[in-house]
Design an enzyme around this catalytic site. Structure first.
Site, PDB file in Angstrom:
ATOM      1  N   HIS A 112       0.832  -1.214   0.000  1.00  0.00           N
ATOM      2  CA  HIS A 112       0.000   0.000   0.000  1.00  0.00           C
ATOM      3  C   HIS A 112       0.864   1.260   0.000  1.00  0.00           C
ATOM      4  CE1 HIS A 112       0.933   0.830   4.251  1.00  0.00           C
ATOM      5  NE2 HIS A 112       0.655  -0.448   4.515  1.00  0.00           N
TER       6      HIS A 112
ATOM      7  N   CYS B 233       3.788  -4.457   6.556  1.00  0.00           N
ATOM      8  CA  CYS B 233       3.324  -4.289   5.182  1.00  0.00           C
ATOM      9  C   CYS B 233       4.467  -3.827   4.274  1.00  0.00           C
ATOM     10  CB  CYS B 233       2.179  -3.283   5.126  1.00  0.00           C
ATOM     11  SG  CYS B 233       0.680  -3.861   5.960  1.00  0.00           S
TER      12      CYS B 233
END
Length: 406
Positions: free
Chosen positions: A326, A344
Site C-alpha cells: 500500500h 506491510c
C-alpha cells in the site's frame, strides 16, 4: 407391488397400452398378423395369446423417501429402452441402463426435499410413469466460491471453496468437484481449515496458470451429505486467467519489481516490516487476494498494540493476518534503503497508485528477505504456493491423487 389387468376389446385394432403408476409398465399390445392366421380381422389385430405384462419397480417410493442415494429403476421382464427422472424444477438425473437392460441407475443421488417424476420406456414402446418425493434436509450446508463468476484473475489464483458447516465426508464432496480447463491444466484439491475456522478446499495448478486459460468449476453437490448438513443445490463459476504478471519483492534490497511475460515493467523502492520482532514481513509466495482501495488500518486488530490507526490508500491485501502492499507516504525516508514498517510493503503514493492500477487479484507476490518471519501459513490467504507439489497433492481427500482439468 400393484398389478394392472389388461383389458382387450375384441375385433378392434389393438392400441399401445399406457399405464400410469409407481411400479407397473404394460407390455406393448400391438402385434401384426397376416394371411388367414391369427385372431384379428382382415386388417390385422392384436394377437394377445401368450402376451405377458412387464413390471418395473423404483427403489425410492412415497413422499418421505430417503435422500442421498441413487435412483434405481428395475424391469421384471424385457429390456428398458429409456428412463427419464425429472425433478420439480425441470432438472434431470442422468443415468445408465445396465448391460442386461433390466435396470437403470442414476449417476447422482436423489436430493433432499425434492419431488421426482420417473418415466420409463421398454424395448416394445410401452411407457410407465411413477413419482416420489424425498424428505427435507434437517440441516443445509452452503458454500462460498472464489473467484466469482466471470472473473479475470492472475496466474497464481486458486479456486477456493469455504463451507458454512464442517465437511466430514471430504472424499464424497471432492468427487463432485470438477475442474475443466481450456488447455488440460494439471492441478489438485487440498483441504484445510480456513483462517476463519471453517472447512476450506482449494484447487491449485501444479505450476502458475498460463495466461488466457479458461477455467470452469462445477460443484455438483446437490444431494451430497457433507456429514454435518446436506447440499441442496449445485454451484458453478467461470474464470479467465489474465496477464502473465509476477510481482517480486526483495526486502534485503528494498525493491519491488513487476514482471510481465518475464520482462520488468515496473521497479519500485519499498520498505518492508521492521526486523527483529512481530513487525517483520512474511516471505514466500503470497497471492494478491483483493484490491481494497482506501481502508482503515488499526494495529490493535493484528495484535500490535496502539502503534497506528490511520486511513491507508491503494491497499492490496496479501494475507488474512493483515499484510498489505500500500501507499505509505509517512515512511518515505525509508523507501529503497530500510525496512521500517509494521509488516506491510509500503511505497510512495505515486508508485502505489500505478501498482494498484496494474495489479490483478490472483497475481503472485514472491517475497524474499533474510529478516522476515518465514512463509505464511497455507490458510493465511492463499499460501499453498509455499508447499511443494507433492506436499500439496497429499492434502487431497482422494488418496492424495492429483486431478486434471479436461
Amino acid at each position: 407391488m400393484s398389478r394392472i389387468r389388461r383389458h382387450t376389446l375384441l375385433r378392434r385394432p389393438a392400441r399401445n397400452a399406457v399405464v400410469v403408476g409407481t411400479a407397473v409398465l404394460a407390455a406393448a399390445l400391438t402385434a401384426c398378423s397376416g394371411g388367414s392366421g391369427g385372431s384379428g380381422d382382415a386388417k390385422g389385430g392384436a394377437d394377445i395369446s401368450g402376451a405377458k405384462k412387464a413390471e418395473i419397480s423404483v427403489n425410492l417410493t412415497g413422499q418421505q423417501a430417503k435422500a442421498g442415494e441413487p435412483v434405481k429403476v428395475t424391469l421384471a421382464g424385457g429390456k428398458l429402452q429409456q428412463v427419464t427422472v425429472t425433478d420439480g424444477k425441470g432438472g434431470t438425473l442422468a443415468g445408465k441402463i445396465a448391460a442386461d437392460g433390466r435396470t437403470w441407475t442414476s449417476d447422482r443421488n436423489a436430493a433432499p426435499g425434492t419431488t421426482y417424476a420417473v418415466e420409463a420406456k421398454d424395448d416394445k414402446g410401452s411407457t410407465a410413469k411413477a413419482g416420489f418425493a424425498t424428505a427435507a434436509a434437517d440441516k443445509v450446508n452452503k458454500l462460498t466460491l472464489v473467484p466469482g463468476k466471470n472473473s479475470t484473475v492472475g496466474v497464481a489464483q486458486p479456486l477456493s471453496i469455504v463451507f458454512d458447516h464442517p465437511v466430514k465426508n471430504k472424499a464424497a464432496v471432492e468427487k463432485q468437484l470438477k475442474v475443466t480447463t481450456s488447455n488440460n491444466t494439471e492441478g489438485s484439491w487440498g483441504w484445510m481449515e480456513d483462517y476463519s475456522g471453517k472447512t476450506r478446499v482449494d484447487w491449485r495448478p501444479k505450476e502458475y496458470w498460463k495466461s488466457g486459460t479458461k477455467v470452469t468449476l462445477n460443484a455438483d453437490l446437490n444431494g451430497v451429505d457433507s456429514g454435518s448438513g446436506w447440499f441442496v443445490r449445485d454451484y458453478t463459476t467461470n474464470v479467465t486467467i489474465g496477464k502473465n504478471q509476477v510481482v517480486k519483492v526483495d526486502l534485503d534490497n528494498h525493491r519491488l519489481k513487476v514482471y510481465r511475460d518475464g520482462a520488468v515493467v515496473k521497479d519500485i523502492p519499498v520498505s518492508g516490516g521492521t526486523p527483529g520482532g512481530d513487525k517483520r514481513s512474511w516471505r514466500g509466495k503470497a497471492v494478491l487476494m483483493a484490491k481494497e482501495g482506501t481502508i482503515n488500518m488499526n494495529s490493535e486488530t493484528v495484535g500490535l498494540g496502539d502503534a497506528y490507526n490511520k486511513m491507508v490508500d491503494y491497499s492490496m491485501r496479501l494475507t488474512w493476518s493483515g499484510m498489505y502492499a500500500h501507499a505509505a507516504p509517512w515512511n518515505s525516508q525509508y523507501f529503497g534503503n530500510t525496512n521500517h514498517s509494521s509488516g506491510c510493503i509500503g511505497m510512495s503514493d505515486a508508485n502505489a497508485k500505478e501498482l494498484y492500477g496494474m495489479a490483478q487479484p490472483g497475481d503472485p507476490f514472491e517475497i524474499t528477505g533474510d529478516e522476515t518471519k518465514g512463509p505464511q501459513a497455507v490458510n493465511n490467504g492463499y499460501g499453498e504456493w509455499n508447499l511443494g507439489w507433492e506436499q500439496w497433492q497429499k492434502k487431497s481427500a482422494l488418496n492424495g491423487a492429483a486431478t486434471s482439468g479436461a
